[in-house]
Motif scaffolding. Structure first.
Motif, mmCIF file in Angstrom:
data_model
loop_
_atom_site.group_PDB
_atom_site.id
_atom_site.type_symbol
_atom_site.label_atom_id
_atom_site.label_comp_id
_atom_site.label_asym_id
_atom_site.label_seq_id
_atom_site.Cartn_x
_atom_site.Cartn_y
_atom_site.Cartn_z
ATOM 1 N N THR A 25 37.000 32.122 45.996
ATOM 2 C CA THR A 25 37.140 30.713 46.379
ATOM 3 C C THR A 25 38.486 30.144 45.941
ATOM 4 N N LYS A 26 39.326 31.003 45.384
ATOM 5 C CA LYS A 26 40.668 30.592 44.927
ATOM 6 C C LYS A 26 40.591 29.411 43.971
ATOM 7 N N ASN A 27 39.701 29.544 43.004
ATOM 8 C CA ASN A 27 39.520 28.515 41.989
ATOM 9 C C ASN A 27 40.866 28.230 41.321
ATOM 10 N N PRO A 28 41.248 26.936 41.236
ATOM 11 C CA PRO A 28 42.568 26.594 40.680
ATOM 12 C C PRO A 28 42.772 27.011 39.219
ATOM 13 N N SER A 29 41.707 27.276 38.507
ATOM 14 C CA SER A 29 41.883 27.733 37.125
ATOM 15 C C SER A 29 41.996 29.255 37.043
ATOM 16 N N VAL A 30 41.723 29.938 38.138
ATOM 17 C CA VAL A 30 41.736 31.398 38.134
ATOM 18 C C VAL A 30 43.023 31.960 38.731
ATOM 19 N N VAL A 31 43.403 31.471 39.894
ATOM 20 C CA VAL A 31 44.533 32.047 40.634
ATOM 21 C C VAL A 31 45.852 31.982 39.851
ATOM 22 N N PRO A 32 46.212 30.844 39.251
ATOM 23 C CA PRO A 32 47.488 30.827 38.515
ATOM 24 C C PRO A 32 47.518 31.835 37.355
ATOM 25 N N MET A 33 46.397 32.006 36.687
ATOM 26 C CA MET A 33 46.341 32.957 35.581
ATOM 27 C C MET A 33 46.551 34.384 36.094
ATOM 28 N N LEU A 34 45.948 34.701 37.237
ATOM 29 C CA LEU A 34 46.128 36.042 37.807
ATOM 30 C C LEU A 34 47.570 36.262 38.252
ATOM 31 N N GLU A 35 48.163 35.245 38.843
ATOM 32 C CA GLU A 35 49.562 35.358 39.257
ATOM 33 C C GLU A 35 50.469 35.504 38.037
ATOM 34 N N GLN A 36 50.119 34.842 36.944
ATOM 35 C CA GLN A 36 50.913 34.912 35.709
ATOM 36 C C GLN A 36 50.947 36.329 35.145
ATOM 37 N N GLY A 38 50.792 38.956 36.973
ATOM 38 C CA GLY A 38 51.438 39.825 37.943
ATOM 39 C C GLY A 38 50.593 40.298 39.106
ATOM 40 N N VAL A 39 49.427 39.683 39.318
ATOM 41 C CA VAL A 39 48.600 40.079 40.458
ATOM 42 C C VAL A 39 49.096 39.342 41.698
ATOM 43 N N PRO A 40 49.509 40.059 42.739
ATOM 44 C CA PRO A 40 49.923 39.382 43.976
ATOM 45 C C PRO A 40 48.738 38.638 44.593
ATOM 46 N N THR A 41 49.007 37.493 45.169
ATOM 47 C CA THR A 41 47.949 36.649 45.724
ATOM 48 C C THR A 41 47.092 37.390 46.744
ATOM 49 N N ASP A 42 47.707 38.238 47.549
ATOM 50 C CA ASP A 42 46.940 38.945 48.578
ATOM 51 C C ASP A 42 46.055 40.052 48.019
ATOM 52 N N LYS A 43 46.213 40.378 46.750
ATOM 53 C CA LYS A 43 45.383 41.420 46.114
ATOM 54 C C LYS A 43 44.210 40.836 45.335
ATOM 55 N N ILE A 44 44.186 39.536 45.133
ATOM 56 C CA ILE A 44 43.116 38.906 44.344
ATOM 57 C C ILE A 44 41.733 39.178 44.930
ATOM 58 N N PRO A 45 41.548 39.083 46.252
ATOM 59 C CA PRO A 45 40.202 39.403 46.777
ATOM 60 C C PRO A 45 39.742 40.816 46.437
ATOM 61 N N TRP A 46 40.663 41.767 46.347
ATOM 62 C CA TRP A 46 40.280 43.134 46.015
ATOM 63 C C TRP A 46 39.720 43.232 44.607
ATOM 64 N N LEU A 47 40.254 42.415 43.701
ATOM 65 C CA LEU A 47 39.692 42.374 42.353
ATOM 66 C C LEU A 47 38.262 41.837 42.396
ATOM 67 N N ALA A 48 38.050 40.827 43.223
ATOM 68 C CA ALA A 48 36.707 40.260 43.367
ATOM 69 C C ALA A 48 35.740 41.293 43.943
ATOM 70 N N TYR A 49 36.197 42.053 44.930
ATOM 71 C CA TYR A 49 35.328 43.082 45.514
ATOM 72 C C TYR A 49 34.975 44.148 44.478
ATOM 73 N N ALA A 50 35.931 44.497 43.634
ATOM 74 C CA ALA A 50 35.653 45.475 42.573
ATOM 75 C C ALA A 50 34.604 44.931 41.604
ATOM 76 N N HIS A 86 47.336 41.437 30.671
ATOM 77 C CA HIS A 86 47.661 40.280 29.835
ATOM 78 C C HIS A 86 48.653 40.658 28.738
ATOM 79 N N VAL A 87 48.401 41.780 28.083
ATOM 80 C CA VAL A 87 49.266 42.214 26.986
ATOM 81 C C VAL A 87 50.667 42.536 27.510
ATOM 82 N N ARG A 88 50.737 43.138 28.684
ATOM 83 C CA ARG A 88 52.030 43.519 29.278
ATOM 84 C C ARG A 88 52.969 42.327 29.441
#
Length: 115
Positions: A25-36, A38-50, A86-88
């Protein structure tokens, strides 16, 4: 022992499902953290599917223990990767991912012991 396995597996599956919903659902508290980290925006759904695959695997694994073991191992790998991401980037907000990794280890141990 099996009752503990059911409880932990169901709770972890619920946590994975809610996490996946936040990503899908591209929750505003989730997407920026994932982008921070290094997760590309177009790959976020794949994380959800996993995560959803892990949740389904944990629940199916209550009936077919090898599926539960495989799902727990996959969830552990997923969250170890999340902590590493995160550590990276030197982000210190990895406690939720680390906690879920530990919870997945507990699910794995319980599933193996109650097989």
């Amino acid at each position: 022992m099996f009752i503990a396995t059911v409880i932990v597996s169901v709770l972890l599956a619920v946590a994975l499902t809610f996490s996946a919903i936040g990503k899908l659902t591209k929750n505003p508290s989730v997407v920026p953290m994932l982008e921070q980290v290094g997760v590309p925006t177009d790959k976020i759904p794949w994380l959800a599917y996993a995560e959803l695959a892990g949740a389904v695997g944990l629940l199916v694994g209550l009936y077919l223990w090898p599926i539960g073991v495989a799902a727990a191992v996959g969830v552990i790998a997923y969250f170890v990767g999340a902590v590493a991401a995160h550590v990276r980037v030197k982000d210190k907000e990895f406690a939720p991912a680390a906690g879920l990794a530990v919870f997945a280890v507990v699910a794995l141990v319980l599933r193996v012991l109650s097989a």
